[in-house]
Write a protein that holds these residues in place. Structure first.
Motif, PDB file in Angstrom:
ATOM      1  N   LEU A  89       0.857  -1.184   0.000  1.00 34.05           N
ATOM      2  CA  LEU A  89       0.000   0.000   0.000  1.00 34.05           C
ATOM      3  C   LEU A  89       0.896   1.238   0.000  1.00 34.05           C
ATOM      4  O   LEU A  89       1.965   1.229   0.614  1.00 34.05           O
ATOM      5  CB  LEU A  89      -0.861   0.010   1.269  1.00 34.05           C
ATOM      6  N   THR A  95      -2.749   8.183   7.896  1.00 32.04           N
ATOM      7  CA  THR A  95      -2.171   7.173   8.798  1.00 32.04           C
ATOM      8  C   THR A  95      -1.178   7.817   9.773  1.00 32.04           C
ATOM      9  O   THR A  95      -0.862   7.241  10.825  1.00 32.04           O
ATOM     10  CB  THR A  95      -1.537   6.043   7.953  1.00 32.04           C
ATOM     11  N   GLU A 117       3.198  -4.237  15.517  1.00 29.79           N
ATOM     12  CA  GLU A 117       2.410  -3.668  14.412  1.00 29.79           C
ATOM     13  C   GLU A 117       1.937  -4.782  13.497  1.00 29.79           C
ATOM     14  O   GLU A 117       2.743  -5.560  12.968  1.00 29.79           O
ATOM     15  CB  GLU A 117       3.200  -2.641  13.588  1.00 29.79           C
ATOM     16  N   GLY A 119       0.297  -5.995  10.022  1.00 31.39           N
ATOM     17  CA  GLY A 119       0.070  -5.530   8.650  1.00 31.39           C
ATOM     18  C   GLY A 119       0.951  -4.337   8.331  1.00 31.39           C
ATOM     19  O   GLY A 119       0.479  -3.245   8.069  1.00 31.39           O
ATOM     20  N   ILE A 125       4.928   2.719   9.590  1.00 34.07           N
ATOM     21  CA  ILE A 125       4.537   2.991  10.988  1.00 34.07           C
ATOM     22  C   ILE A 125       5.626   2.455  11.923  1.00 34.07           C
ATOM     23  O   ILE A 125       6.132   3.168  12.799  1.00 34.07           O
ATOM     24  CB  ILE A 125       3.176   2.332  11.327  1.00 34.07           C
ATOM     25  N   ASP A 142       3.360  -9.130   8.628  1.00 34.66           N
ATOM     26  CA  ASP A 142       2.509  -9.039   7.423  1.00 34.66           C
ATOM     27  C   ASP A 142       2.268 -10.457   6.924  1.00 34.66           C
ATOM     28  O   ASP A 142       3.087 -11.353   7.176  1.00 34.66           O
ATOM     29  CB  ASP A 142       3.170  -8.195   6.330  1.00 34.66           C
ATOM     30  N   ASN A 143       1.165 -10.657   6.223  1.00 28.94           N
ATOM     31  CA  ASN A 143       0.909 -12.006   5.700  1.00 28.94           C
ATOM     32  C   ASN A 143       1.449 -12.183   4.279  1.00 28.94           C
ATOM     33  O   ASN A 143       1.256 -13.233   3.679  1.00 28.94           O
ATOM     34  CB  ASN A 143      -0.589 -12.368   5.755  1.00 28.94           C
ATOM     35  N   SER A 144       2.134 -11.144   3.764  1.00 31.04           N
ATOM     36  CA  SER A 144       2.704 -11.258   2.418  1.00 31.04           C
ATOM     37  C   SER A 144       4.230 -11.247   2.519  1.00 31.04           C
ATOM     38  O   SER A 144       4.819 -10.305   3.054  1.00 31.04           O
ATOM     39  CB  SER A 144       2.217 -10.083   1.565  1.00 31.04           C
ATOM     40  N   VAL A 147       5.863  -8.339   0.761  1.00 32.58           N
ATOM     41  CA  VAL A 147       5.765  -7.108   1.557  1.00 32.58           C
ATOM     42  C   VAL A 147       6.860  -7.085   2.630  1.00 32.58           C
ATOM     43  O   VAL A 147       7.541  -6.083   2.833  1.00 32.58           O
ATOM     44  CB  VAL A 147       4.353  -7.009   2.197  1.00 32.58           C
ATOM     45  N   SER A 168       3.124 -13.516   9.158  1.00 33.60           N
ATOM     46  CA  SER A 168       2.035 -14.086   9.958  1.00 33.60           C
ATOM     47  C   SER A 168       0.671 -13.606   9.476  1.00 33.60           C
ATOM     48  O   SER A 168       0.508 -12.446   9.093  1.00 33.60           O
ATOM     49  CB  SER A 168       2.234 -13.661  11.428  1.00 33.60           C
ATOM     50  N   TRP A 170      -2.298 -12.328  10.776  1.00 34.65           N
ATOM     51  CA  TRP A 170      -2.569 -11.654  12.059  1.00 34.65           C
ATOM     52  C   TRP A 170      -1.752 -12.283  13.200  1.00 34.65           C
ATOM     53  O   TRP A 170      -0.544 -12.259  13.129  1.00 34.65           O
ATOM     54  CB  TRP A 170      -4.068 -11.569  12.359  1.00 34.65           C
ATOM     55  N   ASN A 185      -3.144  -0.788  10.916  1.00 32.71           N
ATOM     56  CA  ASN A 185      -3.928  -0.151   9.858  1.00 32.71           C
ATOM     57  C   ASN A 185      -4.251  -1.302   8.904  1.00 32.71           C
ATOM     58  O   ASN A 185      -3.568  -1.499   7.919  1.00 32.71           O
ATOM     59  CB  ASN A 185      -3.086   0.946   9.182  1.00 32.71           C
ATOM     60  N   PRO A 187      -6.543  -3.918   6.273  1.00 38.58           N
ATOM     61  CA  PRO A 187      -7.454  -3.648   5.156  1.00 38.58           C
ATOM     62  C   PRO A 187      -8.851  -3.389   5.724  1.00 38.58           C
ATOM     63  O   PRO A 187      -9.303  -4.156   6.574  1.00 38.58           O
ATOM     64  CB  PRO A 187      -7.443  -4.952   4.350  1.00 38.58           C
ATOM     65  N   ASN A 207      -5.173  -7.174  -1.221  1.00 39.38           N
ATOM     66  CA  ASN A 207      -4.949  -7.732   0.127  1.00 39.38           C
ATOM     67  C   ASN A 207      -4.696  -6.630   1.167  1.00 39.38           C
ATOM     68  O   ASN A 207      -4.875  -6.840   2.365  1.00 39.38           O
ATOM     69  CB  ASN A 207      -3.756  -8.703   0.067  1.00 39.38           C
ATOM     70  N   ALA A 208      -4.257  -5.457   0.697  1.00 39.81           N
ATOM     71  CA  ALA A 208      -3.985  -4.350   1.617  1.00 39.81           C
ATOM     72  C   ALA A 208      -5.202  -3.459   1.805  1.00 39.81           C
ATOM     73  O   ALA A 208      -5.228  -2.628   2.711  1.00 39.81           O
ATOM     74  CB  ALA A 208      -2.822  -3.510   1.093  1.00 39.81           C
ATOM     75  N   ASP A 218     -11.466  -7.892   9.139  1.00 42.92           N
ATOM     76  CA  ASP A 218     -10.105  -7.992   9.706  1.00 42.92           C
ATOM     77  C   ASP A 218      -9.997  -7.224  11.024  1.00 42.92           C
ATOM     78  O   ASP A 218      -9.341  -7.686  11.963  1.00 42.92           O
ATOM     79  CB  ASP A 218      -9.074  -7.518   8.674  1.00 42.92           C
TER      80      ASP A 218
END
Ligand code: SAM
Length: 278
Positions: A89, A95, A117, A119, A125, A142-144, A147, A168, A170, A185, A187, A207-208, A218
């Motif tokens: 993103l 943000t 944090e 995602g 951030i 992050d799950n990607s 990313v 991960s 979440w 922050n 999606p 996904n974001a 989410d």
């Protein structure tokens, strides 16, 4: 006659007067590798053939709607520059309210906070907080995987050593522990609002952006699990029409001191709450 080569900065601005002037300046700065002041002090500067070709290509991309941040692979957040790519993103100015909220709740920058944090995207951030609170330790997830890879590049760029990353979904791969602060922050755009989004957003990873249940799925998942990992504050960014539902959800899971905070457009954008295990 000017046939497209030997164009000056001024010629280029005149030829592309249907594009935002700021966008042309950003692209010129990028291609010429010069500050904006150079463009104004040297408006008769003639671009060489290579610069001209590159600029023409980038202007075409911009005219098709590609976000400027993806064209130059960079975006500023809280006064810092972050690399971006098509998997992440583009950090948004609203943000920055998350950072302002952390600064208000934790005014001692020497505090040794444990921050999570969820995602992280570019890491904007987590990295901003790592610099503001150098004694704190931050886990960014992050799950990607792509990313996470880009986030590592930004961690290196900013030379911060107090962040670790976890791939991960979440909380799934986060070892059970208590954090002083959980931030996300996630999606939160409703699929129903997809057609209201501008053309540029279509370049960003779904996904974001998107979440089921009118954008709340989410956020609800995070709220339902976060209290097990928290002894302190949770700070969540959410959609323009979500704040009352988020506050109700937080109350359902026994969070306290629940408050929503407005962004610069006077829209409830961030909600903060406290969880105490006693
Ligand atoms: C709205 S973006 C926020 C990125 C960044 N924190 C920012 O504020 O610019 C949401 C991020 O959450 C990640 N994400 C989406 N679903 C996730 C999940 N199930 N678990 C962990 N991260 C997820 C996305 O890959 C994306 O990077």
């Amino acid at each position: 006659m000017n046939i497209g080569i030997n164009l000056s900065i001024d010629d280029i601005k005149k030829q592309n007067n249907n594009l935002d002037l700021l966008d042309i300046d950003i692209l010129l700065k990028f291609v010429l590798k010069k500050p904006r002041s150079f463009l104004y002090a040297n408006s008769d500067y003639i671009l060489n053939e290579e610069q001209n070709k590159k600029l023409k290509r980038l202007i075409q991309q911009r005219k098709k709607g590609k976000p400027i941040a993806y064209i130059i692979s960079e975006k500023e957040f809280y006064g810092l520059k972050f690399k971006v790519d098509k998997n992440t993103l583009i950090p948004r100015p609203e943000t920055e309210l998350i950072i302002d909220t952390v600064l208000k709740t934790h005014n001692n920058k020497k505090e040794n906070l444990k921050i999570l944090e969820l995602g992280t995207g570019t890491g904007c951030i987590a990295i901003t907080l790592a610099k503001l609170y150098p004694k704190s330790t931050i886990v960014a997830t992050d799950n990607s995987l792509s990313v996470i890879k880009l986030c590592h590049k930004n961690i290196k760029l900013h030379n911060v050593s107090n962040i670790t990353t976890i791939h991960s979904n979440w909380f799934a791969n986060i070892p059970l522990q208590k954090f002083d602060l959980i931030i996300s922050n996630p999606p939160y755009v409703s699929l129903k609002d997809k057609n209201l989004m501008n053309n540029e957003t279509l370049y960003e990873p779904p996904n974001a952006l998107f979440s089921d249940d009118n954008g709340l799925a989410d956020l609800k998942k995070i709220i339902s699990v976060a209290s097990s990992f928290l002894q302190g504050y949770i700070i969540l960014e959410h959609g323009y029409n979500h704040s009352s539902k988020i506050r109700a959800e937080l109350a359902k899971y026994n969070y306290q001191k629940i408050t929503s905070i407005k962004d610069a457009s006077s829209i409830d954008r961030v909600t903060i709450a406290f969880f105490n295990h006693g």
